[in-house]
Design a protein around this motif. Structure first.
Motif, short mmCIF file in Angstrom:
data_model
loop_
_atom_site.label_atom_id
_atom_site.label_comp_id
_atom_site.label_asym_id
_atom_site.label_seq_id
_atom_site.Cartn_x
_atom_site.Cartn_y
_atom_site.Cartn_z
N ASP A 60 0.84 -1.20 0.00
CA ASP A 60 0.00 0.00 0.00
C ASP A 60 0.87 1.25 0.00
OD1 ASP A 60 -1.65 2.18 0.76
OD2 ASP A 60 -3.06 0.83 1.75
N GLU A 61 0.97 1.89 -1.15
CA GLU A 61 1.82 3.08 -1.30
C GLU A 61 1.38 4.21 -0.39
OE1 GLU A 61 4.47 5.96 -2.42
OE2 GLU A 61 4.55 3.84 -2.95
N GLN A 62 0.09 4.43 -0.27
CA GLN A 62 -0.41 5.51 0.57
C GLN A 62 -0.06 5.28 2.04
OE1 GLN A 62 -4.59 6.25 0.05
NE2 GLN A 62 -4.62 8.03 1.41
N PHE A 63 -0.22 4.05 2.51
CA PHE A 63 0.13 3.74 3.89
C PHE A 63 1.64 3.86 4.10
CE2 PHE A 63 1.40 0.64 7.17
CZ PHE A 63 0.72 1.18 8.26
N ARG A 64 2.40 3.52 3.06
CA ARG A 64 3.86 3.57 3.15
C ARG A 64 4.35 4.97 3.51
NH1 ARG A 64 4.86 0.18 -0.96
NH2 ARG A 64 5.17 1.70 -2.62
N GLN A 65 3.63 5.97 3.07
CA GLN A 65 4.03 7.36 3.34
C GLN A 65 3.85 7.75 4.80
OE1 GLN A 65 5.61 8.84 0.85
NE2 GLN A 65 5.11 7.01 -0.36
N THR A 66 3.09 6.96 5.56
CA THR A 66 2.80 7.31 6.95
C THR A 66 3.67 6.55 7.95
OG1 THR A 66 1.11 5.58 7.29
CG2 THR A 66 0.39 7.65 6.25
N LEU A 67 4.58 5.72 7.47
CA LEU A 67 5.36 4.84 8.34
C LEU A 67 6.30 5.62 9.27
CD1 LEU A 67 6.45 1.93 5.98
CD2 LEU A 67 4.77 1.82 7.82
N PRO A 69 9.94 5.95 11.20
CA PRO A 69 11.28 5.78 10.61
C PRO A 69 11.79 4.34 10.57
CG PRO A 69 11.24 7.73 11.98
CD PRO A 69 9.92 7.06 12.18
N GLU A 70 11.62 3.58 11.67
CA GLU A 70 12.15 2.22 11.71
C GLU A 70 11.45 1.31 10.70
OE1 GLU A 70 14.38 -1.17 12.88
OE2 GLU A 70 14.70 1.00 12.85
N ALA A 71 10.14 1.39 10.62
CA ALA A 71 9.40 0.59 9.65
C ALA A 71 9.74 1.02 8.23
CB ALA A 71 7.90 0.71 9.89
N LYS A 72 9.91 2.31 8.02
CA LYS A 72 10.26 2.82 6.69
C LYS A 72 11.64 2.32 6.27
CE LYS A 72 10.09 7.07 3.96
NZ LYS A 72 11.25 6.73 3.11
N ARG A 73 12.56 2.25 7.23
CA ARG A 73 13.90 1.73 6.93
C ARG A 73 13.83 0.29 6.42
NH1 ARG A 73 17.05 -1.86 9.03
NH2 ARG A 73 15.69 -2.20 10.83
N ILE A 74 13.00 -0.51 7.07
CA ILE A 74 12.86 -1.91 6.65
C ILE A 74 12.24 -2.00 5.27
CG2 ILE A 74 11.71 -4.10 7.18
CD1 ILE A 74 11.90 -3.32 10.15
N VAL A 75 11.15 -1.28 5.05
CA VAL A 75 10.44 -1.35 3.76
C VAL A 75 11.35 -0.86 2.63
CG1 VAL A 75 8.53 -0.41 2.43
CG2 VAL A 75 8.16 -1.15 4.78
N ASP A 76 12.00 0.28 2.82
CA ASP A 76 12.88 0.82 1.78
C ASP A 76 14.06 -0.11 1.51
OD1 ASP A 76 11.26 3.01 1.52
OD2 ASP A 76 12.53 4.37 2.69
N GLY A 77 14.59 -0.71 2.58
CA GLY A 77 15.70 -1.63 2.41
C GLY A 77 15.32 -2.87 1.62
N LEU A 78 14.12 -3.38 1.88
CA LEU A 78 13.66 -4.58 1.17
C LEU A 78 13.28 -4.27 -0.27
CD1 LEU A 78 11.45 -6.23 3.95
CD2 LEU A 78 13.78 -6.86 3.27
#
Length: 206
Positions: A60-67, A69-78
């Motif tokens: 979910d791209e829209q939800f991704r924008q609300t993450l 920092p720690e969750a965003k690091r994982i998602v971006d890294g993957l």
């Protein structure tokens, strides 16, 4: 025989693709519902909320924008990284495992579904780690305590069990059974787990 064999593979891949397009919508609904239930459950842990958040964000791209920092690091890294990504549960994950292959590359929806599916398939709740086991028990009680979530989990799991064989590790079903034996209840979603009860459940799971 060669023509028949080739036709079989074409039809099989098309059939699996059609099934996965349906499963993509189910997995998105599963992640959304799991996140809400994990957040509201008395047994929901920060790791479990993170687990559901990353699964949803990969689709979910829209939800991704609300993450956070720690969750965003994982998602971006993957999604974009090239080095192993540390997660709060289990072992480091290789971003290469999350790169879509075959027909999954034919649409953004399928590519995102592939990544989210890999997340749920690759994160290991280690029984030797008490914190991770508590999160696994919370995950099991949340799913077993919500008929909609349980139905989605079955719909997502049963085709894989049929095509590839049942999982060798403990699933929501086994963890739920261990909880029921200790609690003597069919629904432990909103029942706090004491340390003694946790140790009894862990022993049964071992």
């Amino acid at each position: 025989p060669d023509s028949a064999w080739h036709t079989y593979h074409v039809l099989l891949e098309e059939g699996v693709k059609n099934m996965e397009e349906i499963q993509s919508k189910r997995l998105s609904a599963f992640s959304k519902s799991l996140l809400v239930s994990a957040t509201n459950s008395v047994n929901g842990t920060a790791d479990l909320i993170m687990f559901a958040s990353v699964g949803l964000a990969l689709q979910d791209e829209q939800f991704r924008q609300t993450l956070a920092p720690e969750a965003k690091r994982i998602v971006d890294g993957l999604r974009k990284g090239s080095t192993p990504v540390a997660a709060p549960i289990g072992f480091e994950l290789s971003p290469a495992q999350f790169r879509a292959q075959s027909f999954y590359t034919q649409s953004p929806e399928l590519s995102d579904y592939f990544a989210a599916r890999q997340w749920y398939a690759s994160v290991v709740f280690r029984l030797a780690n008490p914190r991770e086991t508590k999160s696994a028990l919370a995950l099991s009680s949340v799913i077993n305590g919500d008929p909609e979530l349980l139905t989605l989990w079955r719909q997502l799991s049963e085709p894989f069990d049929a095509f590839l064989g049942p999982a060798e590790d403990g699933t929501v079903r086994e963890y739920g059974d261990a909880e029921k034996v200790v609690f003597g209840s069919n629904n432990v979603q909103n029942t706090p787990i004491s340390e003694a009860q946790f140790l009894a459940i862990q022993k049964r799971l071992e």
